[in-house]
Design a protein around this motif. Structure first.
Motif, PDB file in Angstrom:
ATOM      1  N   LYS A 108      24.537  37.422 -18.536  1.00  0.00           N
ATOM      2  CA  LYS A 108      25.812  38.010 -18.970  1.00  0.00           C
ATOM      3  C   LYS A 108      26.446  38.808 -17.843  1.00  0.00           C
ATOM      4  O   LYS A 108      25.784  39.584 -17.153  1.00  0.00           O
ATOM      5  N   THR A 110      29.612  41.489 -17.194  1.00  0.00           N
ATOM      6  CA  THR A 110      30.617  42.329 -17.821  1.00  0.00           C
ATOM      7  C   THR A 110      31.121  43.331 -16.793  1.00  0.00           C
ATOM      8  O   THR A 110      30.644  43.370 -15.657  1.00  0.00           O
ATOM      9  N   ASP A 281      36.061  41.929 -19.873  1.00  0.00           N
ATOM     10  CA  ASP A 281      35.542  40.687 -19.324  1.00  0.00           C
ATOM     11  C   ASP A 281      35.976  40.570 -17.871  1.00  0.00           C
ATOM     12  O   ASP A 281      37.074  40.993 -17.496  1.00  0.00           O
TER      13      ASP A 281
END
Length: 591
Positions: A108, A110, A281
């Motif tokens: 992930k 971010t 994002d």
């Protein structure tokens, strides 16, 4: 945790040769944080973790946290708390940050937006004089009027809650110890003060007393203590960020801003209490066989870097000589085009419609790439959506910023750029730290030719920023490169040039950082003074370039991941170092 005060360009560790002192070079009016010395550096290798930051004390703090099993977020926080103390001219808890975080376990990516916001009582007239005209740049910078609500500590708390490993209090120990026991004033800090680049340092009483005790400028090598900052850090460590955003510290910040000797400002206790960082994002683009990601708006830098790469993908950069005349020409033209769009469309997406997806659309970029010819041509903003009409911006973004790149033992990574904007910020100093002047990153003029400027001052709004933390990923999603830089609006070109160096020219991170710098912000082509790039100036001039040979003061820090090995790089133009698990943890600190 103990910092030895003998000699840490001993921590330059077998990675540094003897310094070459740079001669005074041309420094433009709005680029006050200049190169003070060139210290050649070599690639640093690691097997488990790596941190690269702008000051050896800060890198050492990050290394100590990583050695204890701390996460990349933990190390970034500890590193920045030390930077506030030892590199106060560039960043600190009185400013803001963009932090990208990659979690390897769940693949992930971010980002945390700790950008400052305009006070609730601020509006588009903030930097206008009694005649409705924008004030002079330096009049806008110094004093309380330019201070935005600091966001970095809120972003840290948000990131640590999700991705921290060590206790919050543990992260403050290196900075508290240094503040109480004293740190060695670096040649760079002394040199920037000696140049008197920010008039507020001499005019504002608190900061003047700190850097000019008894009326005398602190010398390089002086052991400097900062007990007020140590005391505040102890409070924040125990009580959390409420000790910063509420209570006595908040009241003292507001009092200092509202009663500033120069240009009192609008910051309120309510502004501080209500500040919120945001998790956003990242924005990404495919470049060659890689996926390159950066910070979304209000960073203008992320989109601009990615646009530049998208434009350059239409040229075979790998076939060109690194930093050769043709490569520099194409690079400058891609930068012109990206800056034209940046100056038209970028702002806070919570207030302004920012066409991020459209600006990065492959077809749009392909159409813009056709504008790159063999001659230098000034770019105009494109029309990616057809229904937006903004005026061009006139904000002055300054290069007093810092970047930290980290990979931890679990493969997680942080790319974090932080800033107080101008060298020594607004020069409003409270409890041992300097408050930012980030509100001057807004357009000083809210309207141009009857059209609103997207990046105008509005209450609660985040000013546009060129800070461009970047991460590059392989096609399989694994991490390849972490990089970023200070440098005001030139950050965009500094970072893009390193990515091209690593991907297209197969350079190591350190080799790419060492490349002579070049920039073009859709104005003129800058070539770094005293480097091989000076030799191509005549050829570029024949192509129509307005060439200026200047001191280009990047502060790039990178971590490269290749063949399961970490490689750290630090910019020779500043005093930072990269440290890893293979670096001597008992090395002493000296400049």
């Amino acid at each position: 945790m103990h910092f030895k005060l003998n000699s840490l360009f001993a921590i330059g560790l077998c990675a540094v040769t003897l310094p070459t002192i740079a001669k005074p070079t041309q420094v433009e009016t709005r680029e006050p944080e200049a190169t003070t010395a060139i210290v050649q550096k070599q690639l640093v290798t690691g097997e488990k973790y790596m941190v690269a930051a702008a000051n050896p004390y800060a890198s050492k703090a990050g290394q100590q946290i990583l050695a204890k099993g701390g996460s990349a977020v933990d190390a970034a926080i500890a590193t920045q708390l030390v930077l506030t103390l030892v590199e106060p001219q560039s960043s600190g808890i009185g400013g803001g940050t963009f932090m990208m975080y990659y979690n390897k376990a769940n693949n992930k990516l971010t980002s945390f937006d700790g950008r400052e916001t305009a006070p609730a009582n601020a509006d588009e007239t903030l930097f206008l004089d009694k005649h409705g005209k924008a004030v002079k740049w330096i009049e806008a910078v110094v004093g309380g009027r330019s201070v935005g609500v600091p966001g970095i500590l809120h972003a840290f708390a948000n990131a640590h809650k999700q991705y921290g490993t060590l206790p919050w209090q543990e992260l403050f120990k290196p900075a508290i110890e240094l503040a109480e026991q004293g740190f060695e004033v670096s040649p760079r800090l002394h040199g920037l003060l000696a140049r008197q680049l920010n008039p507020g340092v001499l005019s504002m009483p608190v900061i003047n007393e700190y850097f000019y005790p008894n009326g005398k400028l602190i010398e390089a090598g002086t052991i400097k203590k900062n007990q007020p900052l140590a005391d505040l850090y102890k409070d924040i460590a125990k009580q959390g960020i409420d000790a910063f955003y509420k209570g006595d510290n908040a009241k003292q910040m507001v009092n200092a801003v509202q009663h500033s000797k120069i240009a009192p400002g609008k910051l309120s206790v309510q502004d501080l209490a209500e500040y919120k960082s945001k998790e956003r994002d990242a924005v990404c683009i495919e470049y060659r066989a890689y996926n390159v990601c950066s910070m979304a708006p209000p960073s203008s830098g992320g989109v601009a870097v990615l646009q530049m790469l998208g434009l350059l993908e239409h040229k075979d950069m790998s076939a060109l000589k690194p930093n050769g005349e043709k490569a520099i020409h194409y690079f400058s033209q891609a930068s012109r085009i990206a800056f034209a769009d940046r100056d038209m469309y970028m702002g806070d997406p919570d207030f302004t419609q920012v066409p991020t997806k459209e600006l990065l659309n492959k077809d749009y970029i392909a159409s813009r790439a056709k504008l790159i010819t063999e001659q230098d041509t000034k770019a105009v903003a494109g029309n990616p959506v057809g229904y937006l009409s903004y005026a061009m911006d006139d904000s002055y973004e300054l290069p007093s910023t810092s970047h930290v790149s980290i990979v931890d033992a679990k493969g997680n990574a942080v790319s974090m750029t932080s800033s107080i904007e101008m060298a020594f910020g607004s020069t409003v100093m409270v409890n041992g730290f300097i408050l930012n002047n980030q509100l001057t990153d807004f357009s000083l003029s809210p309207r141009k030719n009857g059209k609103l400027v997207a990046n105008r001052v509005e209450a609660g709004k985040r000013p546009r920023s060129s800070m461009s933390p970047v991460m590059v990923f392989n096609k399989d999603g694994s991490l390849r490169l972490v990089v970023g830089s200070p440098g005001g609006s030139r950050i965009i070109d500094y970072v893009a040039q390193v990515v091209v160096g690593v991907i297209d020219w197969d350079l190591t991170a350190q080799e790419a950082i060492n490349l002579p710098r070049t920039t073009n912000r859709n104005d003129y082509t800058s070539l770094e003074k005293g480097t091989a790039l000076e030799a191509i100036a005549p050829a570029l001039t024949k192509r129509g370039h307005n060439v200026r040979v200047l001191d280009l003061n990047s502060g790039l820090h990178a971590v490269e991941v290749k063949n399961n090995t970490l490689f750290g790089g630090a910019d020779p133009r500043r005093e930072g170092v990269a440290l890893s698990d293979l670096t001597d943890k008992n090395a002493t600190i000296k400049f």
